[in-house]
Write a protein that holds these residues in place. Structure first.
Motif, PDB file in Angstrom:
ATOM      1  N   ARG A  50      -8.532 -73.514   1.513  1.00 33.79           N
ATOM      2  CA  ARG A  50      -9.465 -72.391   1.404  1.00 33.79           C
ATOM      3  C   ARG A  50      -8.769 -71.058   1.192  1.00 33.79           C
ATOM      4  O   ARG A  50      -9.300 -70.001   1.533  1.00 33.79           O
ATOM      5  CB  ARG A  50     -10.391 -72.330   2.612  1.00 33.79           C
ATOM      6  CG  ARG A  50      -9.707 -72.377   3.971  1.00 33.79           C
ATOM      7  CD  ARG A  50     -10.698 -72.081   5.083  1.00 33.79           C
ATOM      8  NE  ARG A  50     -11.050 -70.654   5.133  1.00 33.79           N
ATOM      9  CZ  ARG A  50     -12.175 -70.196   5.670  1.00 33.79           C
ATOM     10  NH1 ARG A  50     -13.048 -71.030   6.187  1.00 33.79           N
ATOM     11  NH2 ARG A  50     -12.426 -68.886   5.688  1.00 33.79           N
ATOM     12  N   ARG A  51      -7.585 -71.082   0.623  1.00 32.75           N
ATOM     13  CA  ARG A  51      -6.811 -69.845   0.435  1.00 32.75           C
ATOM     14  C   ARG A  51      -7.588 -68.809  -0.373  1.00 32.75           C
ATOM     15  O   ARG A  51      -7.623 -67.625  -0.002  1.00 32.75           O
ATOM     16  CB  ARG A  51      -5.497 -70.173  -0.266  1.00 32.75           C
ATOM     17  CG  ARG A  51      -4.669 -68.942  -0.612  1.00 32.75           C
ATOM     18  CD  ARG A  51      -3.414 -69.314  -1.372  1.00 32.75           C
ATOM     19  NE  ARG A  51      -2.777 -68.124  -1.927  1.00 32.75           N
ATOM     20  CZ  ARG A  51      -1.723 -68.164  -2.745  1.00 32.75           C
ATOM     21  NH1 ARG A  51      -1.181 -69.326  -3.081  1.00 32.75           N
ATOM     22  NH2 ARG A  51      -1.201 -67.050  -3.221  1.00 32.75           N
ATOM     23  N   MET A  52      -8.206 -69.209  -1.482  1.00 31.46           N
ATOM     24  CA  MET A  52      -8.915 -68.252  -2.327  1.00 31.46           C
ATOM     25  C   MET A  52     -10.103 -67.643  -1.580  1.00 31.46           C
ATOM     26  O   MET A  52     -10.391 -66.450  -1.717  1.00 31.46           O
ATOM     27  CB  MET A  52      -9.372 -68.905  -3.632  1.00 31.46           C
ATOM     28  CG  MET A  52      -8.231 -69.222  -4.587  1.00 31.46           C
ATOM     29  SD  MET A  52      -8.789 -69.817  -6.195  1.00 31.46           S
ATOM     30  CE  MET A  52      -9.572 -68.340  -6.847  1.00 31.46           C
ATOM     31  N   LEU A  56     -12.471 -62.946   1.156  1.00 29.92           N
ATOM     32  CA  LEU A  56     -13.139 -62.353   2.314  1.00 29.92           C
ATOM     33  C   LEU A  56     -12.434 -61.082   2.795  1.00 29.92           C
ATOM     34  O   LEU A  56     -13.064 -60.207   3.399  1.00 29.92           O
ATOM     35  CB  LEU A  56     -13.234 -63.368   3.450  1.00 29.92           C
ATOM     36  CG  LEU A  56     -14.198 -64.534   3.219  1.00 29.92           C
ATOM     37  CD1 LEU A  56     -14.085 -65.557   4.333  1.00 29.92           C
ATOM     38  CD2 LEU A  56     -15.635 -64.037   3.101  1.00 29.92           C
ATOM     39  N   LEU A  57     -11.145 -60.961   2.505  1.00 33.56           N
ATOM     40  CA  LEU A  57     -10.416 -59.749   2.876  1.00 33.56           C
ATOM     41  C   LEU A  57     -10.909 -58.527   2.105  1.00 33.56           C
ATOM     42  O   LEU A  57     -10.755 -57.390   2.551  1.00 33.56           O
ATOM     43  CB  LEU A  57      -8.913 -59.934   2.631  1.00 33.56           C
ATOM     44  CG  LEU A  57      -8.185 -60.930   3.534  1.00 33.56           C
ATOM     45  CD1 LEU A  57      -6.736 -61.073   3.073  1.00 33.56           C
ATOM     46  CD2 LEU A  57      -8.235 -60.475   4.991  1.00 33.56           C
ATOM     47  N   ASP A  83     -18.560 -56.082   3.517  1.00 31.95           N
ATOM     48  CA  ASP A  83     -19.369 -56.471   4.667  1.00 31.95           C
ATOM     49  C   ASP A  83     -19.500 -57.987   4.675  1.00 31.95           C
ATOM     50  O   ASP A  83     -20.529 -58.540   4.283  1.00 31.95           O
ATOM     51  CB  ASP A  83     -20.752 -55.812   4.583  1.00 31.95           C
ATOM     52  CG  ASP A  83     -21.571 -56.058   5.836  1.00 31.95           C
ATOM     53  OD1 ASP A  83     -20.975 -56.398   6.873  1.00 31.95           O
ATOM     54  OD2 ASP A  83     -22.804 -55.927   5.765  1.00 31.95           O
ATOM     55  N   PRO A  84     -18.447 -58.701   5.104  1.00 34.24           N
ATOM     56  CA  PRO A  84     -18.469 -60.172   5.053  1.00 34.24           C
ATOM     57  C   PRO A  84     -19.520 -60.744   5.990  1.00 34.24           C
ATOM     58  O   PRO A  84     -19.951 -60.077   6.936  1.00 34.24           O
ATOM     59  CB  PRO A  84     -17.064 -60.567   5.507  1.00 34.24           C
ATOM     60  CG  PRO A  84     -16.617 -59.428   6.342  1.00 34.24           C
ATOM     61  CD  PRO A  84     -17.229 -58.195   5.733  1.00 34.24           C
ATOM     62  N   PRO A  85     -19.969 -61.975   5.741  1.00 37.97           N
ATOM     63  CA  PRO A  85     -20.896 -62.625   6.663  1.00 37.97           C
ATOM     64  C   PRO A  85     -20.369 -62.597   8.089  1.00 37.97           C
ATOM     65  O   PRO A  85     -19.156 -62.587   8.320  1.00 37.97           O
ATOM     66  CB  PRO A  85     -20.985 -64.058   6.123  1.00 37.97           C
ATOM     67  CG  PRO A  85     -20.644 -63.926   4.680  1.00 37.97           C
ATOM     68  CD  PRO A  85     -19.624 -62.821   4.612  1.00 37.97           C
TER      69      PRO A  85
END
Length: 223
Positions: free
Chosen positions: A199-201, A206-207, A211-213
């Motif tokens: 899940r690197r990408m 997400l960085l 306003d991430p989940p």
């Protein structure tokens, strides 16, 4: 569309005939052609539905209900450890539903857009059913995922038809069989095994999301 039972009402018979006719010929199909398919007079179609627009609306409701039912039944069967291979073999049974969805996508306009948006709303519901049943991984944004899945599937279907048009556009079963023959393996492989090996990408993306989940920050980065 499943065949109407012998004791179905005249209204149901007209509606089911309309779904099939719309799937084959699009929403320009005439009341007369639908009446002929249903074995009734055009006047009786108008008596039951008032107008073709009202008939179209009831067909929308029925097709969406059939899709919801089939999706939820498949989830329940998988959760119970049952095989759903019989659904893969039921191409002719479900072909009118897929054909009808395709015509709605092609038709566009407010009615077509409303139909597709309702498909997305329904997908949120049966995807949640899959998550609750332990068959589907939770998403950081369930609504966005459901929307992407629906639009991706419809876009793939539309492109398949555009790139490989049927000699007989009314052969809905042939269209569906051809589509599924080339799509089932990669679709199931992607859904079952994923595409990336880690899940690197996702973590890097997400960085940069302002306003991430809510639960994104709790996900540990991949090694």
């Amino acid at each position: 569309m499943r065949s109407a039972p012998a004791d179905s009402t005249t209204r149901e018979r007209i509606r089911d005939a309309a779904v099939l006719r719309f799937a084959r010929d699009g929403f320009g199909a005439s009341i007369r052609s639908i009446a002929t398919d249903a074995g009734v007079s055009p006047a009786l179609v108008i008596h039951h539905f008032g107008s073709k627009d009202e008939l179209h609306a009831e067909c929308d409701e029925q097709v969406l209900a059939e899709i919801r039912k089939a999706k939820n039944e498949s989830i329940d069967e998988l959760a119970a450890g049952q095989s759903i291979l019989h659904r893969f073999a039921a191409t002719d049974e479900y072909a009118p539903l897929l054909g009808y969805v395709l015509r709605s996508l092609q038709d566009g306009g407010p009615v077509g857009r409303s139909f597709i948006e309702q498909m997305v709303e329904d997908a949120i519901g049966y995807t949640k059913h899959g998550v609750d049943a332990g068959l589907v991984k939770p998403s950081l944004d369930e609504a966005a995922r459901a929307r992407y899945l629906v639009l991706s599937a419809l876009g793939t279907l539309m492109l398949e038809l555009t790139l490989n048009p049927q000699e007989d556009p009314s052969d809905i079963s042939g269209l569906v069989r051809g589509f599924l023959m080339t799509s089932y393996l990669p679709m199931l492989e992607l859904y079952s095994e994923g595409f990336f090996t880690n899940r690197r990408m996702l973590d890097e993306y997400l960085l940069y999301v302002p306003d991430p989940p809510q639960d994104a920050a709790t996900e540990p980065p991949s090694e």
